[in-house]
Design a protein around this motif. Structure first.
Motif, PDB file in Angstrom:
ATOM      1  N   ASP A 320       0.834  -1.206   0.000  1.00 46.52           N
ATOM      2  CA  ASP A 320       0.000   0.000   0.000  1.00 46.52           C
ATOM      3  C   ASP A 320       0.870   1.259   0.000  1.00 46.52           C
ATOM      4  O   ASP A 320       0.520   2.270  -0.621  1.00 46.52           O
ATOM      5  N   ILE A 321       1.991   1.186   0.705  1.00 46.97           N
ATOM      6  CA  ILE A 321       2.932   2.312   0.716  1.00 46.97           C
ATOM      7  C   ILE A 321       3.581   2.471  -0.659  1.00 46.97           C
ATOM      8  O   ILE A 321       3.687   3.578  -1.195  1.00 46.97           O
ATOM      9  N   LEU A 322       4.026   1.346  -1.242  1.00 47.14           N
ATOM     10  CA  LEU A 322       4.682   1.409  -2.552  1.00 47.14           C
ATOM     11  C   LEU A 322       3.761   1.978  -3.631  1.00 47.14           C
ATOM     12  O   LEU A 322       4.218   2.671  -4.545  1.00 47.14           O
ATOM     13  N   LYS A 323       2.484   1.686  -3.541  1.00 45.24           N
ATOM     14  CA  LYS A 323       1.538   2.085  -4.590  1.00 45.24           C
ATOM     15  C   LYS A 323       1.052   3.527  -4.433  1.00 45.24           C
ATOM     16  O   LYS A 323       0.393   4.054  -5.336  1.00 45.24           O
ATOM     17  N   ASN A 324       1.366   4.135  -3.318  1.00 50.85           N
ATOM     18  CA  ASN A 324       0.897   5.490  -3.043  1.00 50.85           C
ATOM     19  C   ASN A 324       2.090   6.450  -3.108  1.00 50.85           C
ATOM     20  O   ASN A 324       2.990   6.402  -2.273  1.00 50.85           O
ATOM     21  N   ASP A 325       2.089   7.341  -4.092  1.00 54.12           N
ATOM     22  CA  ASP A 325       3.228   8.252  -4.287  1.00 54.12           C
ATOM     23  C   ASP A 325       3.507   9.091  -3.050  1.00 54.12           C
ATOM     24  O   ASP A 325       4.666   9.293  -2.665  1.00 54.12           O
ATOM     25  N   LYS A 326       2.445   9.590  -2.437  1.00 52.92           N
ATOM     26  CA  LYS A 326       2.609  10.461  -1.270  1.00 52.92           C
ATOM     27  C   LYS A 326       3.207   9.688  -0.096  1.00 52.92           C
ATOM     28  O   LYS A 326       4.136  10.170   0.582  1.00 52.92           O
ATOM     29  N   LEU A 327       2.678   8.485   0.162  1.00 53.67           N
ATOM     30  CA  LEU A 327       3.190   7.679   1.267  1.00 53.67           C
ATOM     31  C   LEU A 327       4.633   7.253   1.012  1.00 53.67           C
ATOM     32  O   LEU A 327       5.464   7.252   1.929  1.00 53.67           O
ATOM     33  N   PHE A 328       4.955   6.885  -0.239  1.00 52.70           N
ATOM     34  CA  PHE A 328       6.325   6.469  -0.558  1.00 52.70           C
ATOM     35  C   PHE A 328       7.293   7.632  -0.371  1.00 52.70           C
ATOM     36  O   PHE A 328       8.397   7.458   0.155  1.00 52.70           O
ATOM     37  N   GLN A 329       6.880   8.815  -0.783  1.00 46.17           N
ATOM     38  CA  GLN A 329       7.714   9.999  -0.607  1.00 46.17           C
ATOM     39  C   GLN A 329       7.976  10.255   0.877  1.00 46.17           C
ATOM     40  O   GLN A 329       9.111  10.520   1.292  1.00 46.17           O
ATOM     41  N   GLN A 330       6.904  10.138   1.667  1.00 45.69           N
ATOM     42  CA  GLN A 330       6.984  10.449   3.094  1.00 45.69           C
ATOM     43  C   GLN A 330       7.745   9.376   3.879  1.00 45.69           C
ATOM     44  O   GLN A 330       8.620   9.693   4.696  1.00 45.69           O
ATOM     45  N   LYS A 331       7.438   8.104   3.627  1.00 49.15           N
ATOM     46  CA  LYS A 331       7.957   7.027   4.470  1.00 49.15           C
ATOM     47  C   LYS A 331       9.281   6.439   3.982  1.00 49.15           C
ATOM     48  O   LYS A 331       9.937   5.703   4.715  1.00 49.15           O
TER      49      LYS A 331
END
Length: 345
Positions: A320-331
């Motif tokens: 779910d993190i990998l598929k979400n640009d915002k979450l990947f940027q943040q985490k």
């Protein structure tokens, strides 16, 4: 005439002998668990062995034909946390010199053996999830330790009334053998993560995030070996995955300095790299999503049904993190570690 017949016979014998040697099963060529029998005193191995001192023992192994073959092994304890806190100690087992040729242990005379931590009912399930972590790592990178499950019929000689118990275990390839597979060399000195090969290191770091592992250090090579391949390519080799969110053992704990409260709190501990490269490795992980979940499905027989659901959900959270640009940027991209070891956030 007789000479030519003799030469023909010798040729056929040599050809037959070569064929027989080729048929010898290699330890890590199969994923079918090996059945073994061991008998020793837990008190004795803990009190009389250490990193340099072994004690003599025997290990019986069931062959593919169903018969049992007994080997003279030397065994000793190893490790730190599990040695101090677990009932069954982690071990190194070493087949005596000259005894491995022509057997399943040929080329793998020295091995690590991991048994469950405790005697509890579900201890094998945690061990099964730890084995799964090694299998998942193989989907991410070729640079891994080979492993194979064993089912050990173990008799503790300290227990005068109890009989044998059957334990799930993991045999892990020796450091020198994994280096030999890659024509490499295990380095013993501390290597700054900044000089490790970029792509291999990012794959390693994202994998550790995937399984929820913070119990490792690239700076201090904690639960990580480094391998030199060629003249200057340095590759990280991960191992020891029990203290992870994926396994989530009862004894799980995190270092307060890491910044999370429990081992199921996922975080990225990799050092900052070129964002374009990290994005490329991100795409690799996304492309392997189906293989990752197939690997979980193939190995779920080694842990409980409840744990299988947990594992699937835990890995899904990573994707779910990998598929979400915002979450990947943040985490990931904004949470990487700087050269001095501190975090960017």
């Amino acid at each position: 005439m007789r000479k030519s017949i003799l030469l023909s016979v010798l040729f056929l014998f040599a050809f037959w002998s070569e064929g027989v040697s080729q048929e010898i099963e290699k330890l890590f060529d199969s994923e079918v668990p090996i059945s073994m029998k061991m008998s020793f005193s837990i008190k004795e191995i803990k009190s009389k062995t250490n990193d340099s001192t072994y004690m003599d023992s025997e290990i019986s192994v069931q062959t593919s034909s169903g018969s049992w073959e007994t080997f003279p092994f030397e065994i000793r304890t190893r490790g730190n946390f599990r040695l101090a806190n677990c009932y069954y100690p982690p071990m190194r087992i070493k087949l005596k010199k000259g005894e491995a040729k022509g057997t399943i242990f040929q080329g793998n005379r020295s091995l690590k053996l991991v048994l469950p931590c405790s005697k509890t009912k579900f201890a094998d399930s945690f061990l099964g999830k730890e084995y799964l972590a090694y299998q998942l790592f193989e989907q991410v990178t070729p640079y891994t330790f080979d492993t194979r499950l064993v089912k050990v019929e173990f008799t503790n000689l300290d227990d005068k009334k109890g009989g044998a118990v059957v334990l799930l275990g993991i045999l892990i390839e020796d450091d020198d053998e994994v280096a030999k597979r890659f024509d490499g060399e295990i380095l013993t000195k501390k290597i700054p993560p900044s000089i490790m090969e970029d792509s291999a290191t990012v794959r390693h770091d994202l994998f550790q995030m995937m399984i929820g592992n913070t119990d490792w250090s690239g700076l201090y090579q904690h639960n990580q070996k480094v391998m030199l391949v060629g003249e200057k390519t340095i590759i990280p080799l991960a191992y020891d995955f029990d203290m992870t969110g994926l396994v989530n053992p009862p004894y799980g704990q995190v270092n307060s300095a890491v910044g999370i409260e429990k081992i199921t709190d996922r975080m990225f501990r990799g050092f900052c790299r070129d964002p374009a490269l990290v994005q490329t490795i991100r795409k690799e992980f996304l492309a392997k999503e189906s293989k990752i979940f197939q690997t979980i499905e193939l190995n779920k027989q080694y842990f409980s049904e409840a744990d299988a659901k947990w594992v699937n959900n835990f890995i899904k959270e990573f994707y779910d993190i990998l598929k979400n640009d915002k979450l990947f940027q943040q985490k990931v991209l904004e949470s990487c570690r700087k050269a001095d070891g501190t975090y960017s956030f």
